[in-house]
Design an enzyme around this catalytic site. Sequence first.
Site, PDB file in Angstrom:
ATOM      1  N   GLY A   9     -34.004  12.301  -8.058  1.00  0.00           N
ATOM      2  CA  GLY A   9     -34.105  13.015  -6.795  1.00  0.00           C
ATOM      3  C   GLY A   9     -35.370  12.760  -6.009  1.00  0.00           C
ATOM      4  O   GLY A   9     -36.446  13.115  -6.441  1.00  0.00           O
ATOM      5  N   SER A  10     -35.282  12.152  -4.857  1.00  0.00           N
ATOM      6  CA  SER A  10     -36.477  11.753  -4.135  1.00  0.00           C
ATOM      7  C   SER A  10     -36.118  11.304  -2.726  1.00  0.00           C
ATOM      8  O   SER A  10     -35.010  11.511  -2.264  1.00  0.00           O
ATOM      9  CB  SER A  10     -37.194  10.636  -4.902  1.00  0.00           C
ATOM     10  OG  SER A  10     -36.241   9.701  -5.383  1.00  0.00           O
ATOM     11  N   ARG A  11     -37.081  10.634  -2.059  1.00  0.00           N
ATOM     12  CA  ARG A  11     -36.878  10.237  -0.672  1.00  0.00           C
ATOM     13  C   ARG A  11     -37.624   8.950  -0.397  1.00  0.00           C
ATOM     14  O   ARG A  11     -38.612   8.640  -1.055  1.00  0.00           O
ATOM     15  CB  ARG A  11     -37.402  11.338   0.256  1.00  0.00           C
ATOM     16  CG  ARG A  11     -37.068  11.130   1.721  1.00  0.00           C
ATOM     17  CD  ARG A  11     -37.542  12.321   2.522  1.00  0.00           C
ATOM     18  NE  ARG A  11     -38.593  11.983   3.452  1.00  0.00           N
ATOM     19  CZ  ARG A  11     -39.296  12.871   4.125  1.00  0.00           C
ATOM     20  NH1 ARG A  11     -39.094  14.160   3.924  1.00  0.00           N
ATOM     21  NH2 ARG A  11     -40.221  12.492   4.973  1.00  0.00           N
TER      22      ARG A  11
END
Length: 217
Positions: free
Chosen positions: A184-186
Amino acid sequence: MKLHRESKGTIIVASVLFAVLAFLAVYYLKEWSLLVIVPLLVIYGLVFWFFRVPDREILDHKENVIAPVDGKVVMIKEVEENEFLKEKAIQISIFMSPLNVHICRFPVSGKVIYKKYHPGKYLVAWHEKSSTENERTTVAVESLTGHKVVFRQIAGYVARRIVFYCNEGDAAKAGHEFGFIKFGSRMDVFLPLDSEIICKIGDKTTGGIDVIAKMRE
């Protein structure tokens, strides 16, 4: 299914935990053990799914800006990029859920001219301030069209490990891997103001394949 090289440690830990918990479930719960083992097996399978390496045909690109990750476009706006460019740019942000492939790819072809790791906070990845306050890496490439393009891996609330393999002076090839983020990240991409933006907010992207913008010489 091919697994990413970053999976080794996580899968070893997950395998040990699964074996121990499954044994305890069988030992103590006996005929009811499946109520524990089945959910554990699903979670165990998701760990393998997270680290999958999809087989994708990566083409050569010059003017195209390629989606650097699988995910969802959550932001397209004009911002001031103060770390490297020191000027206004168009920021495209793509959010990755834990179910997405988390391989990070070069958005443009050219030469790596800057890289830096920043320790920081763990705000949720879609938070606007995560771009400047979270743990992150910043890489800049001088593209084949003569533009300087900055892109940034950003850790999220769950993501606690960012890796990037490129070094200054390396050749960058659009769509090819340069790093990985666990869970989960960007990823943000900063482009010149006169870039032609192809994507829109809400679009689902396929890393290494989808064109999100174009830059002219």
